[in-house]
Design a protein around this motif. Structure first.
Motif, PDB file in Angstrom:
ATOM      1  N   GLY A 106     -16.924   4.639   1.954  1.00 42.72           N
ATOM      2  CA  GLY A 106     -17.342   3.611   2.889  1.00 42.72           C
ATOM      3  C   GLY A 106     -16.532   2.337   2.821  1.00 42.72           C
ATOM      4  O   GLY A 106     -16.785   1.401   3.570  1.00 42.72           O
ATOM      5  N   THR A 107     -15.530   2.289   1.917  1.00 43.36           N
ATOM      6  CA  THR A 107     -14.683   1.103   1.800  1.00 43.36           C
ATOM      7  C   THR A 107     -13.218   1.507   1.842  1.00 43.36           C
ATOM      8  O   THR A 107     -12.868   2.665   1.572  1.00 43.36           O
ATOM      9  N   LYS A 108     -12.359   0.529   2.187  1.00 46.47           N
ATOM     10  CA  LYS A 108     -10.910   0.722   2.201  1.00 46.47           C
ATOM     11  C   LYS A 108     -10.236  -0.527   1.650  1.00 46.47           C
ATOM     12  O   LYS A 108     -10.853  -1.594   1.583  1.00 46.47           O
ATOM     13  N   ASP A 109      -8.977  -0.381   1.280  1.00 48.37           N
ATOM     14  CA  ASP A 109      -8.171  -1.524   0.853  1.00 48.37           C
ATOM     15  C   ASP A 109      -6.987  -1.627   1.810  1.00 48.37           C
ATOM     16  O   ASP A 109      -5.875  -1.183   1.512  1.00 48.37           O
ATOM     17  N   ALA A 110      -7.225  -2.197   2.990  1.00 45.83           N
ATOM     18  CA  ALA A 110      -6.198  -2.269   4.020  1.00 45.83           C
ATOM     19  C   ALA A 110      -5.055  -3.200   3.640  1.00 45.83           C
ATOM     20  O   ALA A 110      -3.953  -3.094   4.189  1.00 45.83           O
ATOM     21  N   SER A 111      -5.279  -4.105   2.702  1.00 49.45           N
ATOM     22  CA  SER A 111      -4.229  -5.040   2.301  1.00 49.45           C
ATOM     23  C   SER A 111      -3.158  -4.364   1.454  1.00 49.45           C
ATOM     24  O   SER A 111      -2.048  -4.886   1.325  1.00 49.45           O
ATOM     25  N   ARG A 112      -3.485  -3.230   0.846  1.00 52.63           N
ATOM     26  CA  ARG A 112      -2.514  -2.465   0.043  1.00 52.63           C
ATOM     27  C   ARG A 112      -2.588  -1.018   0.516  1.00 52.63           C
ATOM     28  O   ARG A 112      -3.138  -0.156  -0.180  1.00 52.63           O
ATOM     29  N   PRO A 113      -2.041  -0.724   1.690  1.00 53.94           N
ATOM     30  CA  PRO A 113      -2.328   0.531   2.394  1.00 53.94           C
ATOM     31  C   PRO A 113      -1.968   1.804   1.642  1.00 53.94           C
ATOM     32  O   PRO A 113      -2.694   2.800   1.737  1.00 53.94           O
ATOM     33  N   ALA A 114      -0.878   1.817   0.892  1.00 57.59           N
ATOM     34  CA  ALA A 114      -0.479   3.045   0.207  1.00 57.59           C
ATOM     35  C   ALA A 114      -1.287   3.297  -1.060  1.00 57.59           C
ATOM     36  O   ALA A 114      -1.291   4.412  -1.585  1.00 57.59           O
ATOM     37  N   GLY A 115      -1.956   2.256  -1.560  1.00 59.46           N
ATOM     38  CA  GLY A 115      -2.686   2.422  -2.816  1.00 59.46           C
ATOM     39  C   GLY A 115      -1.741   2.806  -3.934  1.00 59.46           C
ATOM     40  O   GLY A 115      -0.591   2.358  -3.993  1.00 59.46           O
ATOM     41  N   ASN A 116      -2.224   3.604  -4.848  1.00 54.66           N
ATOM     42  CA  ASN A 116      -1.358   4.123  -5.907  1.00 54.66           C
ATOM     43  C   ASN A 116      -0.461   5.199  -5.302  1.00 54.66           C
ATOM     44  O   ASN A 116      -0.950   6.144  -4.682  1.00 54.66           O
ATOM     45  N   HIS A 117       0.852   5.045  -5.485  1.00 54.99           N
ATOM     46  CA  HIS A 117       1.762   5.941  -4.779  1.00 54.99           C
ATOM     47  C   HIS A 117       3.080   6.082  -5.518  1.00 54.99           C
ATOM     48  O   HIS A 117       3.397   5.306  -6.432  1.00 54.99           O
ATOM     49  N   VAL A 118       3.837   7.064  -5.082  1.00 54.29           N
ATOM     50  CA  VAL A 118       5.173   7.332  -5.610  1.00 54.29           C
ATOM     51  C   VAL A 118       6.128   7.440  -4.428  1.00 54.29           C
ATOM     52  O   VAL A 118       5.806   8.076  -3.417  1.00 54.29           O
ATOM     53  N   VAL A 119       7.295   6.808  -4.542  1.00 55.80           N
ATOM     54  CA  VAL A 119       8.347   6.922  -3.544  1.00 55.80           C
ATOM     55  C   VAL A 119       9.537   7.616  -4.191  1.00 55.80           C
ATOM     56  O   VAL A 119      10.026   7.189  -5.240  1.00 55.80           O
ATOM     57  N   ILE A 120       9.998   8.701  -3.556  1.00 58.78           N
ATOM     58  CA  ILE A 120      11.124   9.478  -4.073  1.00 58.78           C
ATOM     59  C   ILE A 120      12.277   9.418  -3.082  1.00 58.78           C
ATOM     60  O   ILE A 120      12.093   9.687  -1.889  1.00 58.78           O
ATOM     61  N   PHE A 129       7.149   9.237   0.708  1.00 59.38           N
ATOM     62  CA  PHE A 129       6.024   8.501   0.147  1.00 59.38           C
ATOM     63  C   PHE A 129       4.862   9.469  -0.069  1.00 59.38           C
ATOM     64  O   PHE A 129       4.505  10.233   0.836  1.00 59.38           O
ATOM     65  N   LEU A 130       4.245   9.412  -1.247  1.00 60.47           N
ATOM     66  CA  LEU A 130       3.033  10.163  -1.554  1.00 60.47           C
ATOM     67  C   LEU A 130       1.992   9.145  -1.992  1.00 60.47           C
ATOM     68  O   LEU A 130       2.172   8.461  -3.001  1.00 60.47           O
ATOM     69  N   ALA A 131       0.901   9.044  -1.217  1.00 64.91           N
ATOM     70  CA  ALA A 131       0.017   7.884  -1.360  1.00 64.91           C
ATOM     71  C   ALA A 131      -1.427   8.270  -1.645  1.00 64.91           C
ATOM     72  O   ALA A 131      -1.828   9.420  -1.503  1.00 64.91           O
ATOM     73  N   GLY A 156      -6.414  10.754  -5.235  1.00 60.36           N
ATOM     74  CA  GLY A 156      -7.482   9.788  -5.394  1.00 60.36           C
ATOM     75  C   GLY A 156      -7.916   9.211  -4.061  1.00 60.36           C
ATOM     76  O   GLY A 156      -7.789   9.856  -3.016  1.00 60.36           O
ATOM     77  N   ASN A 157      -8.389   7.963  -4.107  1.00 56.46           N
ATOM     78  CA  ASN A 157      -8.884   7.315  -2.885  1.00 56.46           C
ATOM     79  C   ASN A 157      -8.536   5.830  -2.916  1.00 56.46           C
ATOM     80  O   ASN A 157      -9.347   4.978  -2.567  1.00 56.46           O
ATOM     81  N   SER A 158      -7.314   5.510  -3.306  1.00 57.82           N
ATOM     82  CA  SER A 158      -6.866   4.126  -3.371  1.00 57.82           C
ATOM     83  C   SER A 158      -6.164   3.732  -2.076  1.00 57.82           C
ATOM     84  O   SER A 158      -5.720   4.574  -1.300  1.00 57.82           O
ATOM     85  N   GLY A 159      -6.074   2.425  -1.840  1.00 51.80           N
ATOM     86  CA  GLY A 159      -5.387   1.942  -0.655  1.00 51.80           C
ATOM     87  C   GLY A 159      -6.221   2.058   0.609  1.00 51.80           C
ATOM     88  O   GLY A 159      -7.456   2.039   0.564  1.00 51.80           O
ATOM     89  N   ASN A 160      -5.545   2.194   1.731  1.00 51.14           N
ATOM     90  CA  ASN A 160      -6.223   2.265   3.026  1.00 51.14           C
ATOM     91  C   ASN A 160      -6.698   3.692   3.279  1.00 51.14           C
ATOM     92  O   ASN A 160      -6.225   4.396   4.171  1.00 51.14           O
ATOM     93  N   SER A 161      -7.659   4.114   2.470  1.00 48.10           N
ATOM     94  CA  SER A 161      -8.158   5.488   2.482  1.00 48.10           C
ATOM     95  C   SER A 161      -9.674   5.457   2.394  1.00 48.10           C
ATOM     96  O   SER A 161     -10.234   4.731   1.578  1.00 48.10           O
ATOM     97  N   ASP A 162     -10.325   6.269   3.251  1.00 52.06           N
ATOM     98  CA  ASP A 162     -11.787   6.293   3.210  1.00 52.06           C
ATOM     99  C   ASP A 162     -12.359   7.590   2.664  1.00 52.06           C
ATOM    100  O   ASP A 162     -13.569   7.759   2.605  1.00 52.06           O
ATOM    101  N   PHE A 163     -11.494   8.521   2.245  1.00 57.19           N
ATOM    102  CA  PHE A 163     -11.934   9.714   1.531  1.00 57.19           C
ATOM    103  C   PHE A 163     -10.730  10.265   0.767  1.00 57.19           C
ATOM    104  O   PHE A 163      -9.585  10.009   1.142  1.00 57.19           O
TER     105      PHE A 163
END
Length: 214
Positions: A106-120, A129-131, A156-163
Motif C-alpha cells: 500500500g506504499t511506494k517510494d516514488a522519490s527513489r524509483p529504482a529502490g535497491n538495484h544493480v546496473v550492469i 537495470f535490475l530494480a 524485494g519491494n523497494s523504490g517505486n514498487s507496490d508489490f
C-alpha cells in the motif's frame, strides 16, 4: 488471430533498437506484469529512459507456500518475495544501491524509483537495470565482473514498487534519469501465449505472457 500475434512478436524481435538476447533474470515460471511497446500494456513507455522496461511477478509452484483465498496482507505473501535475481548477461557492475527499506503493502517510494538495484554495463552504450531488490540482499559491488545467470540479490519491494516484483530495462546511459530505453529481447525462453506453449524462442515480451528460461 494466433498467427497475427505470433507474427507481431517475430517482427518486434527484429525491430531496430532491439538488444542482443538476454537471459530472464530468474529461474522458474514468472508472469509478465508489464511489457511491450505501447502505454496500454506497459506503463514504462511514458519514460524515455525506461521505455520497453519489463516487470516480472512469480507464479506459484510446488516449492512455494500456497496463498489462501484471502488477498495478500504483507510482502512475504507474494511468491516473488525473496526469489533470486540473476544477471541477464555478462558485464561489469557500474552502480549498486542496497540500503533502502522495502515498502509495506500500500506504499511506494516514488522519490527513489529504482529502490535497491544493480546496473550492469553490457557493452559500450548499453546498461541493464535490475530494480526493487530486498534491502541488504545485493551480493555484488561496483566494479565486479558478472556472468550470465549469476545471482545478484533477491526480489524485494523497494523504490517505486507496490508489490514484490523484478523490474528490468536496458538503456543507453548508467543514469536512470537520462538516456534512451532499448527493446530487450530474451532467448532462448519458453513462453505461454493465450494458453499455447512455445519452446526455445527468442522474443521481446508483452504483458500477459508466462515465461521461463529454456
Amino acid at each position: 488471430m494466433m498467427r497475427v500475434v505470433v507474427a507481431m512478436f517475430l517482427l518486434l524481435s527484429q525491430s531496430p533498437g532491439a538488444t542482443d538476447q538476454l537471459r530472464l533474470p530468474f529461474d522458474g515460471r514468472w508472469f509478465v506484469a508489464h511489457g511491450g511497446d505501447t502505454l496500454n500494456v506497459n506503463h514504462h513507455m511514458s519514460s524515455p529512459a525506461q521505455a520497453f522496461g519489463v516487470d516480472f511477478a512469480k507464479v506459484g509452484g510446488p516449492s512455494m507456500r500456497q496463498l489462501s483465498a484471502d488477498p495478500p496482507r504483507t510482502v512475504e505473501d507474494f511468491f516473488s518475495w525473496g526469489s533470486p535475481v540473476m544477471a541477464p548477461a555478462g558485464g561489469t557492475v557500474v552502480h549498486v544501491e542496497n540500503s533502502l527499506p522495502d515498502n509495506p503493502l500500500g506504499t511506494k517510494d516514488a522519490s527513489r524509483p529504482a529502490g535497491n538495484h544493480v546496473v550492469i554495463e553490457l557493452d559500450s552504450g548499453r546498461f541493464v537495470f535490475l530494480a526493487h531488490m530486498q534491502r541488504g540482499s545485493v551480493t555484488v559491488k561496483t566494479g565486479d565482473t558478472v556472468r550470465r545467470g549469476q545471482p545478484l540479490g533477491r526480489c524485494g519491494n523497494s523504490g517505486n514498487s507496490d508489490f514484490p516484483h523484478i523490474h528490468l530495462h536496458v538503456q543507453t546511459s548508467p543514469d536512470l534519469e537520462s538516456g534512451r530505453g532499448l527493446n530487450p529481447v530474451f532467448g532462448p525462453i519458453d513462453v505461454e501465449l493465450t494458453g499455447r506453449p512455445f519452446s526455445k524462442v527468442t522474443w521481446p515480451l508483452i504483458r500477459g505472457l508466462f515465461v521461463s528460461n529454456s
